[in-house]
Design a protein around this motif. Structure first.
Motif, PDB file in Angstrom:
ATOM      1  N   ALA B 453       0.854  -1.193   0.000  1.00 49.56           N
ATOM      2  CA  ALA B 453       0.000   0.000   0.000  1.00 49.56           C
ATOM      3  C   ALA B 453       0.892   1.247   0.000  1.00 49.56           C
ATOM      4  CB  ALA B 453      -0.916  -0.011   1.217  1.00 49.56           C
ATOM      5  N   LEU B 454       1.935   1.232   0.828  1.00 50.39           N
ATOM      6  CA  LEU B 454       2.843   2.384   0.874  1.00 50.39           C
ATOM      7  C   LEU B 454       3.588   2.552  -0.453  1.00 50.39           C
ATOM      8  CD1 LEU B 454       4.356   2.018   4.477  1.00 50.39           C
ATOM      9  CD2 LEU B 454       2.850   3.816   3.668  1.00 50.39           C
ATOM     10  N   ALA B 455       4.015   1.420  -1.027  1.00 35.98           N
ATOM     11  CA  ALA B 455       4.737   1.486  -2.306  1.00 35.98           C
ATOM     12  C   ALA B 455       3.820   2.033  -3.402  1.00 35.98           C
ATOM     13  CB  ALA B 455       5.263   0.115  -2.682  1.00 35.98           C
ATOM     14  N   THR B 456       2.552   1.597  -3.386  1.00 34.02           N
ATOM     15  CA  THR B 456       1.590   2.112  -4.378  1.00 34.02           C
ATOM     16  C   THR B 456       1.439   3.616  -4.215  1.00 34.02           C
ATOM     17  OG1 THR B 456       0.402   0.031  -4.141  1.00 34.02           O
ATOM     18  CG2 THR B 456      -0.737   1.798  -5.307  1.00 34.02           C
ATOM     19  N   PHE B 457       1.287   4.021  -2.968  1.00 34.37           N
ATOM     20  CA  PHE B 457       1.142   5.443  -2.647  1.00 34.37           C
ATOM     21  C   PHE B 457       2.355   6.212  -3.178  1.00 34.37           C
ATOM     22  CE2 PHE B 457       0.939   9.024   0.385  1.00 34.37           C
ATOM     23  CZ  PHE B 457      -0.406   9.337   0.257  1.00 34.37           C
ATOM     24  N   LEU B 458       3.516   5.638  -2.909  1.00 34.83           N
ATOM     25  CA  LEU B 458       4.792   6.226  -3.316  1.00 34.83           C
ATOM     26  C   LEU B 458       4.868   6.416  -4.826  1.00 34.83           C
ATOM     27  CD1 LEU B 458       7.704   6.672  -1.970  1.00 34.83           C
ATOM     28  CD2 LEU B 458       8.235   4.443  -2.873  1.00 34.83           C
ATOM     29  N   ILE B 459       4.343   5.462  -5.562  1.00 35.46           N
ATOM     30  CA  ILE B 459       4.446   5.518  -7.017  1.00 35.46           C
ATOM     31  C   ILE B 459       3.325   6.367  -7.616  1.00 35.46           C
ATOM     32  CG2 ILE B 459       4.340   4.125  -9.127  1.00 35.46           C
ATOM     33  CD1 ILE B 459       5.593   1.846  -7.552  1.00 35.46           C
ATOM     34  N   VAL B 460       2.120   6.203  -7.057  1.00 34.67           N
ATOM     35  CA  VAL B 460       0.945   6.827  -7.683  1.00 34.67           C
ATOM     36  C   VAL B 460       0.927   8.349  -7.494  1.00 34.67           C
ATOM     37  CG1 VAL B 460      -1.572   7.007  -7.492  1.00 34.67           C
ATOM     38  CG2 VAL B 460      -0.496   4.770  -7.675  1.00 34.67           C
ATOM     39  N   ILE B 461       1.310   8.824  -6.311  1.00 34.55           N
ATOM     40  CA  ILE B 461       1.197  10.266  -6.043  1.00 34.55           C
ATOM     41  C   ILE B 461       2.021  11.106  -7.023  1.00 34.55           C
ATOM     42  CG2 ILE B 461       1.701  12.080  -4.332  1.00 34.55           C
ATOM     43  CD1 ILE B 461      -0.835  10.620  -3.665  1.00 34.55           C
ATOM     44  N   PRO B 462       3.329  10.852  -7.172  1.00 31.14           N
ATOM     45  CA  PRO B 462       4.070  11.669  -8.148  1.00 31.14           C
ATOM     46  C   PRO B 462       3.553  11.496  -9.573  1.00 31.14           C
ATOM     47  CG  PRO B 462       5.588  10.420  -6.754  1.00 31.14           C
ATOM     48  CD  PRO B 462       4.216   9.895  -6.487  1.00 31.14           C
ATOM     49  N   THR B 463       3.094  10.266  -9.908  1.00 30.33           N
ATOM     50  CA  THR B 463       2.564  10.041 -11.260  1.00 30.33           C
ATOM     51  C   THR B 463       1.295  10.868 -11.466  1.00 30.33           C
ATOM     52  OG1 THR B 463       3.383   7.796 -11.083  1.00 30.33           O
ATOM     53  CG2 THR B 463       1.900   8.250 -12.899  1.00 30.33           C
ATOM     54  N   ASN B 464       0.414  10.850 -10.456  1.00 28.37           N
ATOM     55  CA  ASN B 464      -0.822  11.623 -10.577  1.00 28.37           C
ATOM     56  C   ASN B 464      -0.543  13.113 -10.667  1.00 28.37           C
ATOM     57  OD1 ASN B 464      -2.638   9.575 -10.690  1.00 28.37           O
ATOM     58  ND2 ASN B 464      -3.249   9.671  -8.566  1.00 28.37           N
ATOM     59  N   GLY B 727      -3.008  -5.073  -0.727  1.00 27.39           N
ATOM     60  CA  GLY B 727      -2.185  -3.907  -0.400  1.00 27.39           C
ATOM     61  C   GLY B 727      -2.187  -2.884  -1.526  1.00 27.39           C
ATOM     62  N   THR B 728      -2.012  -3.376  -2.743  1.00 30.01           N
ATOM     63  CA  THR B 728      -1.963  -2.466  -3.897  1.00 30.01           C
ATOM     64  C   THR B 728      -3.305  -1.755  -4.083  1.00 30.01           C
ATOM     65  OG1 THR B 728      -0.436  -4.027  -4.889  1.00 30.01           O
ATOM     66  CG2 THR B 728      -1.320  -2.357  -6.334  1.00 30.01           C
ATOM     67  N   TYR B 767      -4.121   2.946 -12.530  1.00 28.36           N
ATOM     68  CA  TYR B 767      -5.034   1.897 -12.072  1.00 28.36           C
ATOM     69  C   TYR B 767      -4.804   0.562 -12.773  1.00 28.36           C
ATOM     70  CZ  TYR B 767      -7.243   5.800  -9.803  1.00 28.36           C
ATOM     71  OH  TYR B 767      -7.448   6.910  -9.011  1.00 28.36           O
ATOM     72  N   LEU B 768      -3.923   0.547 -13.744  1.00 31.91           N
ATOM     73  CA  LEU B 768      -3.661  -0.729 -14.416  1.00 31.91           C
ATOM     74  C   LEU B 768      -2.159  -1.038 -14.460  1.00 31.91           C
ATOM     75  CD1 LEU B 768      -5.445  -2.922 -15.758  1.00 31.91           C
ATOM     76  CD2 LEU B 768      -4.594  -2.054 -17.920  1.00 31.91           C
ATOM     77  N   ALA B 769      -1.405  -0.163 -15.140  1.00 34.87           N
ATOM     78  CA  ALA B 769       0.016  -0.476 -15.341  1.00 34.87           C
ATOM     79  C   ALA B 769       0.787  -0.534 -14.018  1.00 34.87           C
ATOM     80  CB  ALA B 769       0.638   0.551 -16.273  1.00 34.87           C
ATOM     81  N   HIS B 770       0.665   0.521 -13.202  1.00 34.39           N
ATOM     82  CA  HIS B 770       1.420   0.540 -11.939  1.00 34.39           C
ATOM     83  C   HIS B 770       1.038  -0.623 -11.025  1.00 34.39           C
ATOM     84  CE1 HIS B 770       3.562   3.920 -13.030  1.00 34.39           C
ATOM     85  NE2 HIS B 770       2.915   4.890 -12.414  1.00 34.39           N
ATOM     86  N   PRO B 771      -0.285  -0.821 -10.772  1.00 32.91           N
ATOM     87  CA  PRO B 771      -0.630  -1.948  -9.904  1.00 32.91           C
ATOM     88  C   PRO B 771      -0.141  -3.277 -10.457  1.00 32.91           C
ATOM     89  CG  PRO B 771      -2.516  -0.516 -10.185  1.00 32.91           C
ATOM     90  CD  PRO B 771      -1.469  -0.017 -11.113  1.00 32.91           C
TER      91      PRO B 771
END
Lengths: 256, 803
Positions: B453-464, B727-728, B767-771
């Motif tokens: 969950a933290l890793a997703t957060f880490l990746i998604v926020i800067p991407t968004n 988690g993701t 919602y697809l590639a990163h997860p």
């Protein structure tokens, strides 16, 4: 109970070397052994003589370094891991010194597990068979208990039930009374004698001459070699003490 | 003796648990590397900005202005304000990028600056302050025929000393030789909308006389006390006769803007490292607890022979202290290399940050923080060693005391009583067992979903953030409608005529539709110190072209305010506001119809419904292009036909205006992506390595019962897959909700003019590639670890031995 008419366990020139130690430890050094159908064979020997290793090699838990093992004519050493697992599931049962149960299942589910795995579509038959086994070995009242809620003796009887749940051809027991007091030990050995009487082949490793006296035959291992073998004949309660004394004397001859 | 014992213990453990220790060390290196890099980039950036501000002495307050102005009024104002230390009027000539070309006689290369959308202002060196500084930190004074070019252009166009610069004027071309490059304290930031070229007084005079440049001035002031700046600004704003047809900038704004653009990189690094440290701590806690449980018998023996608990936990602590220290050292060295790379442009645009004690202290402090947090956490977990009872440890191999064992047994039994394998359906037995395991060991497995969950957060926020700032829809945060083209007409003598001509040609153009015309009009409104200037864009807003975060578009008698203006005047939708055109004009009252977000013009803008009258200070025209038409080609044509106007495709406008932010976010997104996936993979491997060690007996039982290695592996993989997916998923939801809120709050505090940031995500990506990448990483880790389960000696599992 299972059909044991053709059941034969046979191993030839069995060796097992553990390479993790320096120098490598050769624990079995060319063992030849035949277990007859319906026989209760007891494996004895000093610590480190290779008796447990022999048990695990002939049961397919461990792969021997060389030599062959045949169960009812089938070469176990040539089987894949999956095929060997299937043999253990359908033709073998195990009893260990510690109960070794899955802590998150209750007693009945632990016993039921191999039966359900072997025949997933015959759930009702499996339940009936397991309930009968639990009744037979006197643990029906604790069937829904967790494994931490029952005594060591009850746990070991549950272990016997689990070993019998899929109606095996051979039952392997590794020090089944090693962690029990004498009264519990007697209970467990009575159960094994009972199973043997009904025709199941048993291979048991033990340190205890009293337990060993229940067997039809005792073999003695030393330094990975089969040193000697002694036929005891059929067990009877009446001659138990004499049988135990004779066995002890024989064992002492071998330095036990 | 004691030291050698610690050393031997640590060394033996290192050899025995190579995999776990190496993975842990990598994690510690990653955390300390990012933390130190963030700190160093910040220190270097602030140092570079401050060094330039020291050398260049920027004004404390400045007002840009286009058009005529009253010099006497400025003199009077200066006399009336004793807090002014010195002041000056800088005269500038603005040239479009297309009218300035460069060539290299030695190689024959040439080009022009038309791709740059910012204003090119030709100036002379000031005498008292606001200096343009050369590479050596000196104040250059070019001779006739020489020009100093901004370092930004040196980088963008790869210019060299000796190149020729030609400026096209109304009376022909004027040639200059590049003598050097200058750094500009006012306009160094990539946020700045203008840049300055330095020429000699004679050449400036010649250029003025030659015509073609837009004359512009900046009134600049340095005050005796910088705390007086806000009051001074209000006095200037409320004085009617002073020139103010342009942006007003304060010293604080110069500092913030300079620090902000490059500080974003540092902030992104700190964000990534903060999350990584949390992940590292969670993981370390798991590893230490696992190690203590694995070595409980050794601990029991040590206790039995009389070693105090403190000495025993000291053995573990010594190992983790050395590992953390090593992690910090390696991370620190890597950070030095990374910082040099990351601050290259900052050091070029500003000045070489001086090396001082803080250069070393700041990263060392950051590393010390990592070290202390890790050690504090280790100490906390190792307190458990004190509670280990000798009998429990030696006989049962358990870290729990009698009471805890009883409690645990009860819990286990209660749960076991609730299971019913037979009635659990006829699904796959492996799946059923895996689910039961997960339920029973939820507290252990929790680490995986939390980390993912933290890793997703880490990746998604800067991407968004990146996709939001890159999105064509981001113009709605810039107070502009979504359209294909934007034409800007800044104030000049013939601006009205140029506006009419451009507007009529755009309206007559078949390739264009929805041509919307707006005028920039200066109004005044009562502020704290009397009437203040309010820049209002007047036009037709009925088509709902601007997004409002509160209220709606202005109608007759209404005005809409930007977020920063609404804050400044403490107004919200429905409130009233007084306006007048200038001193002596009638005051009218308008109602605030709505609030919108705007990051342009310093975020202080307003919009009013009305006819576009002549006499405005500037005009903006938006238009859509017909299907298939190329906005860039149309813009080029209009630019050539209308030299006074700047026509650009909207996407290009957004891209260039926000280039500094998107670059920072892209770097952060790439970095976070690599580190996020790396950490997720690393921790899955580390977790499973320890978990499988502790599950050996269970695997032995399953094997004896008749489960194949493949089935046992499939159970483990299923558990990993399920926890990773959960988690993701949680991380994605968390990032889209709480993450958006957190980032929105941070951005609104930055004073950019954005009060509410709604992410414009790329759903395929986040919602697809990163997860999928994260889940694949977790699953790959599980496969890598479970492949080794095919051991030929399964009895070793029963004995709890590793094969």
């Amino acid at each position: 109970m299972s059909n044991t008419i053709n059941a034969t366990l046979e191993c030839q020139n069995l060796t097992k070397t553990f390479n993790a130690t320096d120098p490598p430890a050769k624990v079995l050094n060319g063992v030849d052994l035949t277990v007859k159908d319906g026989e209760f064979l007891v494996v004895m020997g000093a610590s480190g003589s290779g008796k447990s290793t022999l048990l695990y090699c002939i049961s397919g838990m461990d792969r021997p370094t060389s030599g062959s093992v045949h169960l009812q004519g089938q070469d176990l050493t040539s089987l894949s891991d999956t095929e060997m697992s299937q043999v253990r599931l359908t033709q073998m049962g195990f009893i260990f010194q510690q109960g070794y149960f899955l802590g998150n299942l209750n007693i009945r589910d632990n016993i039921l597990l191999p039966a359900l795995k072997a025949a997933p579509r015959a759930t009702d038959a499996a339940i009936e068979r397991v309930d009968n086994l639990m009744e037979r070995f006197g643990i029906a009242e604790v069937r829904l208990h967790g494994i931490t809620e029952v005594s060591g003796g009850q746990l070991q009887r549950a272990s016997i039930c689990r070993a019998l749940a899929s109606e095996p051809t051979v039952l392997f027991a590794d020090e089944p009374t090693g962690a029990l007091n004498s009264s519990m030990s007697t209970d467990v050995m009575d159960s094994l004698t009972d199973i043997h009487a009904s025709g199941t082949t048993i291979v048991m490793v033990t340190h205890d001459p009293v337990c060993a006296a229940r067997g039809d035959r005792v073999i003695y291992l030393r330094d990975g070699l089969l040193l000697d073998s002694r036929e005891l004949g059929a067990w009877s309660e009446a001659h138990a003490t004499k049988r135990e004394d004779e066995l002890l004397a024989w064992l002492r001859e071998h330095g036990f | 003796m004691k030291r050698s014992l610690y050393f031997r213990y640590g060394y033996n453990d290192l050899i025995r648990n190579k995999g776990v220790n190496v993975a842990l060390l990598i994690l510690l290196v990653m955390s300390s590397f990012l933390m130190a890099t963030g700190a160093m980039v910040m220190e270097r950036s602030v140092g570079a900005v401050n060094a330039l501000l020291d050398e260049a002495k920027p004004p404390h307050f400045l007002q840009m202005h286009k058009g005529d102005y009253d010099r006497e009024a400025l003199d009077t104002f200066a006399t009336a304000h004793p807090e002014i230390e010195s002041w000056l009027i800088e005269e500038m000539l603005g040239f479009d990028g297309g009218t300035i070309s460069w060539s290299r006689p030695s190689s024959g290369e040439f080009g022009d600056f038309s791709s740059s959308l910012i204003d090119n202002l030709v100036v002379t060196q000031n005498d008292d302050f606001d200096f343009l500084i050369d590479g050596a930190g000196a104040i250059p004074r070019p001779s006739t025929g020489e020009v100093y070019v901004p370092v930004g252009y040196q980088q963008s166009f790869a210019l060299q000393i000796g190149d020729e610069i030609t400026i096209r004027t109304d009376s022909g071309n004027q040639d200059f030789t590049v003598r050097g490059f200058v750094r500009d304290s006012q306009m160094a930031s990539s946020l700045s909308s203008a840049t300055r070229f330095l020429v000699s007084d004679t050449d400036f005079q010649n250029l003025t006389e030659a015509g073609g440049g837009d004359p512009e001035i900046i009134a600049e002031y340095r005050l005796s006390d910088t705390s007086l700046i806000p009051k001074f600004e209000r006095s200037y704003e409320s004085d009617d006769v002073l020139p103010k047809n342009g942006q007003a900038v304060t010293f604080q704004m110069i500092q913030i803007i300079n620090a902000f653009s490059d500080g974003l990189v540092a902030l992104a690094l700190v964000f990534v490292s903060g999350l990584l440290v949390v992940i590292a701590l969670l993981n370390l806690r798991f590893v230490i607890r696992g190690t203590v449980e694995d070595e409980v018998r050794e601990i029991g023996v040590m206790k039995a022979i009389g070693l105090p608990s403190k000495a025993i936990s000291g053995l573990f602590l010594a190992k983790y202290s050395v590992m953390t220290l090593l992690g910090c050292a390696i991370g620190g060295v890597l950070a030095v290399v990374a910082t040099q790379f990351l601050t290259q442009s900052v050091q070029a645009n500003y000045a070489q940050a001086p090396l001082g004690p803080q250069t070393v202290l700041v990263p060392v402090l950051a590393l010390l923080v990592v070290y202390l947090i890790v050690i504090a956490m280790c100490r906390g977990v190792l307190r458990g060693v004190r509670k280990v009872e000798v009998v429990s440890a030696l006989v049962h191999g358990s870290t729990l005391d009698e009471k805890q064992t009883a409690r645990r047994a009860k819990r286990l039994a209660r749960r076991a009583r609730g299971t019913n394998l037979a009635s659990a359906g006829r699904g796959n037995m492996n799946t059923r067992l895996a689910l039961l395991d997960l339920r029973a060991e939820a507290s252990q497995w929790l680490l995986i979903p939390v980390v993912f969950a933290l890793a997703t957060f880490l990746i998604v926020i800067p991407t968004n953030l990146l996709t939001t700032f890159e999105s064509p829809r981001f113009v709605t945060y810039m107070g502009a409608p979504e359209s294909a083209l934007r034409a800007d007409l800044q104030f000049s003598d013939d601006v009205d005529a140029a506006h009419q001509q451009l507007l009529s040609s755009m309206r007559a153009d078949d390739r264009l539709s929805q041509v919307r015309d707006y005028a920039n009009v200066l109004y005044e409104t009562p502020g704290e110190e009397g009437w203040e200037t309010l820049r209002v864009e007047v036009g037709d807003y009925s088509a709902g072209t601007v997004a409002f975060i509160g209220g709606r578009a202005p109608q007759e008698g209404e005005i809409a305010l930007s977020v920063l203006n609404a804050d400044q005047y403490q107004l919200s939708a429905g409130d009233e506001m007084s306006l007048r055109h200038g001193k002596g004009d009638a005051t009218e009252t308008v109602v605030i119809s709505g609030i919108y977000q705007d990051v342009t013009s310093g975020g202080h803008t307003a919009k009013m419904n009305g006819d576009v009258i002549s006499g405005a200070t500037g005009y903006v025209i938006y238009a859509d292009t017909a299907e298939g038409a190329d906005p860039a080609a149309i813009a080029r044509q209009y630019n050539d036909d209308n030299p006074v106007a700047t026509v650009i495709p909207m996407q290009e406008y957004v891209k260039q205006t926000l280039d500094y932010v998107t670059t920072a976010f892209r770097n952060a997104a790439i970095l976070a992506g690599i580190f996020g996936v790396g950490v997720a993979l690393l921790i899955t491997i580390l977790f499973l390595k320890l978990r499988l060690t502790r599950e050996r007996t269970k695997m032995g039982v399953l094997s004896a019962i008749g489960f194949s290695s493949r089935e046992i592996a499939s159970q483990v993989r299923f558990k990993v897959l399920l926890t990773v997916v959960v988690g993701t998923l949680v991380g994605s939801i968390f990032a889209a909700t709480v993450g958006e809120w957190l980032v929105g709050a941070a951005i609104s505090q930055a004073g950019l003019g954005i009060a509410r940031l709604d992410f414009i995500p790329n759903p395929w990506l986040v919602y697809l590639a990163h997860p999928l990448i994260l889940i694949a990483a977790g699953y790959a880790g599980a496969v890598a670890l479970t492949v080794r389960l095919r051991t030929p000696n399964k009895s070793a599992w029963l004995k709890g031995r590793q094969e």
